[in-house]
Design a protein around this motif. Structure first.
Motif, mmCIF file in Angstrom:
data_model
loop_
_atom_site.group_PDB
_atom_site.id
_atom_site.type_symbol
_atom_site.label_atom_id
_atom_site.label_comp_id
_atom_site.label_asym_id
_atom_site.label_seq_id
_atom_site.Cartn_x
_atom_site.Cartn_y
_atom_site.Cartn_z
ATOM 1 N N GLY A 7 -54.565 -74.474 54.027
ATOM 2 C CA GLY A 7 -54.317 -73.971 52.684
ATOM 3 C C GLY A 7 -55.461 -74.264 51.729
ATOM 4 N N THR A 8 -55.983 -75.479 51.804
ATOM 5 C CA THR A 8 -57.100 -75.868 50.932
ATOM 6 C C THR A 8 -58.348 -75.054 51.242
ATOM 7 O OG1 THR A 8 -56.224 -78.125 50.821
ATOM 8 C CG2 THR A 8 -58.515 -77.807 50.154
ATOM 9 N N ALA A 9 -58.634 -74.879 52.535
ATOM 10 C CA ALA A 9 -59.828 -74.127 52.943
ATOM 11 C C ALA A 9 -59.766 -72.681 52.467
ATOM 12 C CB ALA A 9 -59.975 -74.169 54.464
ATOM 13 N N ALA A 10 -58.636 -72.015 52.696
ATOM 14 C CA ALA A 10 -58.501 -70.605 52.332
ATOM 15 C C ALA A 10 -58.562 -70.399 50.817
ATOM 16 C CB ALA A 10 -57.189 -70.047 52.884
ATOM 17 N N PRO A 182 -57.715 -70.317 68.615
ATOM 18 C CA PRO A 182 -57.708 -70.259 67.145
ATOM 19 C C PRO A 182 -58.458 -69.067 66.549
ATOM 20 C CG PRO A 182 -58.026 -72.515 67.844
ATOM 21 C CD PRO A 182 -58.049 -71.666 69.095
ATOM 22 N N PHE A 183 -59.651 -68.730 67.082
ATOM 23 C CA PHE A 183 -60.407 -67.606 66.509
ATOM 24 C C PHE A 183 -59.692 -66.284 66.758
ATOM 25 C CE2 PHE A 183 -62.001 -67.437 70.849
ATOM 26 C CZ PHE A 183 -62.227 -66.092 71.079
ATOM 27 N N GLU A 184 -58.950 -66.176 67.870
ATOM 28 C CA GLU A 184 -58.170 -64.967 68.150
ATOM 29 C C GLU A 184 -56.968 -64.892 67.208
ATOM 30 O OE1 GLU A 184 -59.105 -64.739 72.957
ATOM 31 O OE2 GLU A 184 -57.426 -65.956 72.208
ATOM 32 N N ALA A 185 -56.319 -66.033 66.993
ATOM 33 C CA ALA A 185 -55.171 -66.088 66.081
ATOM 34 C C ALA A 185 -55.599 -65.737 64.658
ATOM 35 C CB ALA A 185 -54.542 -67.479 66.110
ATOM 36 N N SER A 186 -56.827 -66.114 64.290
ATOM 37 C CA SER A 186 -57.310 -65.823 62.938
ATOM 38 C C SER A 186 -57.417 -64.319 62.700
ATOM 39 C CB SER A 186 -58.668 -66.501 62.708
ATOM 40 O OG SER A 186 -59.697 -65.869 63.457
ATOM 41 N N MET A 187 -57.817 -63.561 63.721
ATOM 42 C CA MET A 187 -57.909 -62.109 63.592
ATOM 43 C C MET A 187 -56.521 -61.485 63.411
ATOM 44 S SD MET A 187 -61.090 -61.315 63.647
ATOM 45 C CE MET A 187 -61.347 -62.853 62.754
ATOM 46 N N THR A 259 -57.683 -64.899 57.919
ATOM 47 C CA THR A 259 -58.650 -65.309 58.944
ATOM 48 C C THR A 259 -58.913 -66.801 58.863
ATOM 49 O OG1 THR A 259 -59.729 -63.142 58.762
ATOM 50 C CG2 THR A 259 -60.963 -64.890 59.866
ATOM 51 N N ILE A 260 -59.168 -67.286 57.650
ATOM 52 C CA ILE A 260 -59.438 -68.715 57.461
ATOM 53 C C ILE A 260 -58.167 -69.542 57.657
ATOM 54 C CG2 ILE A 260 -60.213 -70.466 55.798
ATOM 55 C CD1 ILE A 260 -61.845 -68.184 54.445
ATOM 56 N N PHE A 261 -57.083 -69.102 57.006
ATOM 57 C CA PHE A 261 -55.833 -69.859 56.982
ATOM 58 C C PHE A 261 -55.261 -70.080 58.382
ATOM 59 C CE2 PHE A 261 -51.170 -70.091 56.156
ATOM 60 C CZ PHE A 261 -51.160 -71.202 55.329
ATOM 61 N N PHE A 262 -55.061 -68.979 59.119
ATOM 62 C CA PHE A 262 -54.460 -69.107 60.445
ATOM 63 C C PHE A 262 -55.439 -69.698 61.462
ATOM 64 C CE2 PHE A 262 -51.562 -65.955 58.586
ATOM 65 C CZ PHE A 262 -50.357 -66.546 58.911
ATOM 66 N N GLY A 263 -56.728 -69.373 61.300
ATOM 67 C CA GLY A 263 -57.730 -69.938 62.200
ATOM 68 C C GLY A 263 -57.816 -71.442 62.067
ATOM 69 N N VAL A 264 -57.889 -71.925 60.820
ATOM 70 C CA VAL A 264 -57.963 -73.371 60.573
ATOM 71 C C VAL A 264 -56.658 -74.049 60.984
ATOM 72 C CG1 VAL A 264 -58.175 -75.152 58.781
ATOM 73 C CG2 VAL A 264 -59.672 -73.157 58.745
#
Length: 280
Positions: A7-10, A182-187, A259-264
């Motif tokens: 949450g903080t990152a996104a 994680p990178f696939e989930a971010s997409m 992308t950021i939220f789910f990836g992180v």
């Protein structure tokens, strides 16, 4: 922990897009609300609220999801059939996400009120915003727009999370039931978030107007109160097109944010699980 970091990152990375979206949706319009000036106004409030907001959402979401899966698998013999399983899963994701959003809004709404009023330059500092709202509107002023925010978040999350979980499931199935990285989930989070954002933009516009509205409006017009009244008023005074104000920045913000939220988040879960295995 994973939700708090995500949450903080996104919210931190994409804050300028959020400011542009808020200014486009404001009653006075983009230029009057500040244009491209001071696009980081209100970031402190957002930053402080991001971690507990996202953490509370995911704690609730995962807990409800696991509880409902356990209950459902013990109750229905039909649950073993694929069609019934997918239907049941969608219902579980929507229910869990709804509970997560309602709990998270207890933290999100006060930070949104301060953040959005600073984004349109009603206040110059977080302290001024907080003290002024408490002095003129009381503690309930910090929860102005609570119900409209919940009313926006529930349909949004009922579209986003079942779609996100479904895309992950189908992608994993297509690749031999392997774990989604994680990178696939971010997409997948980006796709689900963008679609949900576009569909729920009118609700977001109404929520923004209600939050930005005060008892003594600077424009001399009466304040916005509830979603139905606000939607009718916007259509009659500004035309139905105004309900989709800021849709571009909103879709871009939430797609990139997804992308950021789910990836992180997925990366955080993976890292913490690996650390737990090492400790054992």
């Amino acid at each position: 922990m994973a939700g708090a970091v995500a949450g903080t990152a996104a919210d931190s990375v994409l804050f300028p897009l959020d400011t542009i979206k808020t200014r486009l949706q404001s009653q006075g319009g983009f230029a009057l609300a500040g244009g491209f000036r001071k696009i980081y106004s209100g970031m402190l409030s957002s930053f402080v609220g991001s971690a507990p907001n996202a953490a509370l959402f995911f704690v609730t979401y995962e807990a409800i999801k696991r509880l409902m899966y356990t209950t459902s698998s013990n109750n229905h013999q039909d649950y073993q059939h694929q069609n019934n399983q997918q239907l049941q899963s969608s219902y579980i994701y929507m229910t869990a996400a709804t509970c997560g959003e309602i709990s998270a809004c207890t933290i999100r709404v006060p930070t949104e009120v301060i953040k959005q009023r600073m984004q349109i330059n009603q206040f110059s500092t977080t302290y001024n915003a907080l003290s002024s709202i408490l002095r003129t509107e009381g503690i309930l002023g910090l929860y102005r727009g609570f119900l409209p925010t919940v009313a926006r978040e529930i349909p949004f999350t009922c579209i986003q999370f079942p779609m996100y979980e479904y895309l992950k499931y189908k992608y994993s199935q297509h690749h031999g039931n392997r774990i989604v990285q994680p990178f696939e989930a971010s997409m997948m989070g980006s796709i689900a978030g963008g679609i949900a954002a576009a569909i729920t933009t009118p609700l977001d516009v109404c929520k923004t107007r209600i939050i930005l509205s005060t008892k003594s409006s600077e424009t001399g017009t009466r304040p916005y109160t509830d979603i139905v009244q606000t939607m009718k008023r916007i259509i009659s005074e500004e035309g139905p097109k105004k309900l989709f104000a800021g849709i571009g920045p909103r879709v871009m913000w939430i797609s990139l944010g997804g992308t950021i939220f789910f990836g992180v988040y997925e990366k955080g879960l993976k890292t913490f699980n690996e650390l737990q295995l090492l400790e054992r």
